[in-house]
Design a protein around this motif. Structure first.
Motif, short mmCIF file in Angstrom:
data_model
loop_
_atom_site.label_atom_id
_atom_site.label_comp_id
_atom_site.label_asym_id
_atom_site.label_seq_id
_atom_site.Cartn_x
_atom_site.Cartn_y
_atom_site.Cartn_z
N ASN A 89 -5.29 -3.34 -7.07
CA ASN A 89 -6.26 -2.27 -7.34
C ASN A 89 -6.39 -1.98 -8.83
O ASN A 89 -7.47 -1.68 -9.33
N ALA A 93 -9.57 -4.40 -7.87
CA ALA A 93 -9.82 -4.77 -6.48
C ALA A 93 -9.87 -3.54 -5.59
O ALA A 93 -9.57 -2.42 -6.04
N ILE A 94 -10.25 -3.75 -4.33
CA ILE A 94 -10.06 -2.72 -3.31
C ILE A 94 -9.10 -3.32 -2.30
O ILE A 94 -9.48 -4.18 -1.49
N LYS A 96 -5.94 -2.53 0.55
CA LYS A 96 -5.31 -1.52 1.40
C LYS A 96 -4.20 -2.17 2.21
O LYS A 96 -4.15 -3.39 2.32
N CYS A 110 -7.55 -7.19 1.04
CA CYS A 110 -8.33 -6.95 -0.17
C CYS A 110 -9.81 -7.30 0.11
O CYS A 110 -10.13 -8.44 0.45
N SER A 111 -10.65 -6.29 -0.04
CA SER A 111 -12.07 -6.52 0.29
C SER A 111 -12.93 -6.71 -0.96
O SER A 111 -14.11 -6.99 -0.87
N ARG A 112 -12.32 -6.54 -2.11
CA ARG A 112 -13.09 -6.77 -3.34
C ARG A 112 -12.11 -7.27 -4.39
O ARG A 112 -11.27 -6.51 -4.88
N ASP A 113 -12.19 -8.53 -4.70
CA ASP A 113 -11.23 -9.13 -5.64
C ASP A 113 -11.99 -9.65 -6.87
O ASP A 113 -12.84 -10.54 -6.74
N GLU A 166 -12.90 -10.66 3.01
CA GLU A 166 -11.61 -10.01 2.91
C GLU A 166 -10.48 -11.03 2.77
O GLU A 166 -10.43 -12.01 3.51
#
Lengths: 174, 662
Positions: A89, A93-94, A96, A110-113, A166
């Protein structure tokens, strides 16, 4: 002189994302330097994986003072998973964490790398991004495991190399 | 029959009547010790970096030997390996070769000249060692929790045998140097404790496993050292009664008590009861821990073993150890930091001069210095580590008597006053307040033990009275007064000034001064912004948070509390988090509005913080009266916060040094 919230926030936002972009670019610039020095006999992937190990070793030093077994194994694994996601993060990134079905099993999703985008910019193969992430995490876990006397592993379950969809990693007690 | 080294008769001393249990003899092995006072082995980084004893180290120990009035006085723990893996401090004394014996003998002789029982400690620092080399050693290569320590190399069986032999050889050297008591250090993360702890000993051979296995190396060391010392020299060990390592799966209390029993079986003549590791997340000895907080651990230890139990840890005053020794819950009063602050503390207690004791304020500056490879110093004792310098220990009488006007009866002024008066000057202390103490009158109201800071003023008051200092309280020094008195020397100890917030001109009714808040004179709203992120601001923030206020700190320093030594700062940071105090560091207040303040970061980002009250804790140099004194041609000194706003320690040290120079 009232504060213009929109202006202040957008200014801070730009600086943050500028700094995050520099993280990736700096890594790949240094990768280029390392490859030039290493020569043609050395595989670029080996150089990057070694860098990931060194990153992991150093990051683990900041993990160890904060580790705490007082919440038991399940709590420990969850906090550890969150800490690993937190590194991602910080880069932009996003990521969780979710508890898995097995005891002590944690999934990091991770949905945004941002790393694949940076890698593409420098012509680096996409699989290197996923392998380096895995190696860096495993390097952290080696020290954490040795410190807490508990064998820990992480494995890539699903790598989305172009940054869409993801990425899923599984953290577990080996 | 037990041997007595020096005859001491305490009858007739007021302290022996008041604290009878402290000044009665006790047998350790075959040695009779005249009293229950022990100066515990303490590193001071005063020795040469190659391990040889120095004049400074000998002088430091001699002062402490005077203080124990016949009791135990231990020199710092020595490292014992030529490879220096066991060395934890740059100025630690060594005993890995016979060539060190003459230097060690100098210390033993100095202790004996003061008729103290000389103690020698064997200390391999284990995983917190290797201060001069790349790798430390330990039973297992468990990664370091704290970055400052070196990576750990796992010891082989041969390494362990070598370390056992090193202890035996070093003990023999200690005996040859003339020491009377031998002690093995097994505390706070040093090698012995590394072997005992389940956290750091993961071995599967005979030196690991259950607590008996983990104690095996310790038992071999105890037995070897006992044999080297012979029957006349008692051998003790310092052991953790609680590691406080639950969070990393360290020993249980039952295992710790088992280590006591096993040590007793192996033949130790006493045990020093300790607790906590350097890697523990729990505070043990800082000022926020109440005095006597850990004394119950000594009682528990005594329930498990029969050998005498010694203990230190926040036992700064004689009353409690006297009571507990009387009750059979403790045998020895160990003293460490209290005798760094005042080497003669037990002696003063014995002589009925308790009011002349300069009390430790549990700031841990001494530790912070050692961990950063600096020589020992003390926050409150300007003479500490200068024991070999007669200018400090016995300042020469003044060549000509001067009339000295000291402006300000805070810690800097009072320290300067008694020192200058004791050298023969006529000293007058003025203060516009009716009371002495300066800003410590307010600072002592901060929570988490800051009331202990006031002991500094109590000490200075007694010393001033003894030295014949004249006080003029409730008297503001003005230009006219200086012209009228025409002193030979003026010392400005007026404390700092608190600058106004320029942008608060329109809403100045919201702005109050730190001192008025801490003394309860100012009315404070529910939401408070404190301007200034140094120690005074943090103390005030915690004081207000305790009252349920919502507190935000805004300050120009890059980190809050950068002026607090690291060995104590972490406590404040935890209390701030627990109290919900937010700190905006590297920031300025650029506007004060009806609703609150506008905060701006160093790089220009701004936001608003709502508040009812703004407390100014920022301080600045106080130049008032300086020009007046200079224009009169009077000798001038400026000390303490008036010179540069700092802390209590700087005030005391400034005052003492100027008192020596006037």
């Amino acid at each position: 002189m009232p504060v213009n919230v929109e202006k202040e926030l957008s200014q801070s936002w730009k600086r943050l994302h500028g700094a995050q972009a520099e993280i990736g670019k700096t890594f790949y610039r240094w990768r280029q330097v390392a490859l030039e020095f290493a020569g043609d006999e050395v595989a670029p992937l080996d150089v990057s994986l070694r860098a990931a190990e060194i990153f992991g070793k150093d990051i683990s030093k900041s993990f160890l003072p904060r580790l705490n077994w007082l919440k038991g194994e399940e709590g420990f694994m969850l906090i550890l998973g969150k800490a690993l996601a937190g590194i991602w993060n910080t880069d932009g990134a996003i990521a969780k964490v979710e508890k898995g079905d097995n005891p002590g099993e944690i999934f990091i999703k991770c949905s945004r790398d941002p790393w694949p985008t940076w890698a593409k910019e420098f012509g680096v193969p996409m699989e290197e991004v996923a392998l380096c992430r895995e190696r860096m995490y495993q390097s952290i876990l080696e020290d954490v495991g040795a410190f807490m006397n508990i064998p820990l592993k992480v494995e890539m379950q699903k790598a989305i190399s172009r940054g869409q969809g993801e990425t899923v990693m599984r953290l577990y007690k080996a | 029959m037990a041997k007595t080294l020096f005859e001491w008769d305490y009858s007739g001393f007021p302290g022996a009547e008041k604290y009878p249990h402290l000044f009665k003899p006790i047998q350790l092995g075959n040695l009779m010790v005249p009293n229950r006072v022990k100066y515990a082995a303490t590193e001071e980084n005063l020795n040469a970096h190659d391990g040889f004893v120095t004049d400074a180290g000998v002088a430091y120990m001699r002062e402490r030997a005077k203080g124990v009035v016949g009791g135990l006085c231990f020199m710092q723990g020595v490292y014992m390996d030529e490879k220096r893996q066991g060395q934890g401090y740059v100025g630690q004394a060594a005993a890995w070769d016979d060539k060190f014996i003459p230097g060690l003998k100098r210390i033993a002789d100095a202790l004996h000249e003061e008729r103290a029982v000389a103690g020698f400690q064997l200390m391999d620092c284990g995983r917190v060692g290797a201060v001069e080399v790349d790798y430390c050693h330990g039973p297992s290569a468990v990664p370091q929790r704290l970055r400052i320590f070196k990576p750990v190399q796992e010891m082989t069986r041969d390494d362990i045998k070598a370390v056992v032999q090193q202890h035996v050889d070093a003990a023999r050297r200690g005996v040859e140097a003339g020491f009377d008591v031998m002690e093995i250090s097994g505390i706070v993360g040093y090698l012995i404790s590394n072997f005992i702890s389940s956290y750091t000993n993961r071995r599967t051979d005979e030196y690991g496993g259950d607590i008996r296995g983990r104690m095996r190396a310790v038992v071999e060391i105890i037995e070897g050292v006992k044999a080297a010392c012979g029957p006349d020299i008692p051998v003790g060990i310092r052991l953790c009664s609680e590691e406080l390592l639950d969070d990393v799966r360290g020993n249980t209390i039952e295992e710790s008590m088992e280590s006591y029993k096993i040590s007793e079986e192996a033949g130790v003549d006493y045990i020093s009861c300790t607790l906590g590791w350097q890697e523990s997340i729990y505070p043990v000895i800082s000022r926020d821990i109440p005095m006597g907080n850990w004394i119950h651990l000594a009682k528990r230890a005594k329930e498990h073993v029969k050998v005498p139990i010694q203990m230190a840890y926040r036992l700064f005053k004689p009353g409690l150890p006297n009571e507990k020794i009387g009750a059979g819950e403790l045998d020895f009063w160990e003293i460490c930091r209290s005798m760094i602050a005042d080497p003669l503390m037990p002696k003063k207690v014995l002589e009925g001069k308790e009011e002349e004791v300069r009390h430790c304020v549990a700031c841990n500056l001494c530790l912070a210095r050692l961990f950063r490879d600096a020589p020992m110093t003390c926050y409150i004792n300007p003479v500490c580590a200068h024991e070999s310098d007669p200018e400090f220990t016995d300042p020469p009488a003044a060549e000509e008597e001067k009339e000295v006007m000291i402006v300000g009866a805070g810690p800097a002024g009072l320290e300067c006053a008694y020192m200058a008066a004791s050298r023969g000057h006529e000293v007058h202390v003025y203060d516009k307040r009716d009371v002495i103490g300066g800003t410590l009158n307010e600072a002592k109201n901060a929570p988490y033990g800051d009331d202990e800071l006031w002991t500094c003023i109590e000490y200075q008051k007694v010393m001033c009275e003894k030295a014949g200092v004249e006080f003029h309280l409730g008297t503001e020094v003005t230009e006219a007064l200086i012209e009228e008195e025409v002193p030979d020397t003026v010392v400005l100890a007026t404390g700092p000034v608190y600058p106004e917030i320029e942008s608060a001109a329109k809403n100045s009714d919201k702005v109050v001064n730190l001192l008025d808040v801490m003394s309860g004179k100012a009315e404070v709203g529910e939401k408070v912004v404190i301007w200034g992120n140094r120690k005074p601001g943090i103390g005030c923030a915690l004081h207000l948070a305790k009252q349920g206020k919502k507190v935000t700190i805004v300050g120009k320093e890059r980190t809050a509390g950068f002026d607090i030594n690291p060995s104590f700062k972490w406590r404040y940071m935890i209390y701030m988090r627990q109290s919900g105090i937010v700190a905006y560091n590297d920031c300025d207040i650029v506007e004060v509005t009806e609703e609150g303040v506008t905060v701006q970061t160093y790089d220009g980002v701004r936001w608003q913080v709502a508040c009812d009250t703004i407390v100014v804790s920022e301080r600045a140099t106080n130049d008032n009266l300086k020009k007046v004194v200079q224009s009169e041609g009077i000798e001038l000194f400026v000390v303490g916060d008036a010179l540069i706003p700092r802390n209590l320690s700087s005030a005391v040290h400034d005052g003492y040094r100027i008192g020596m120079r006037v």
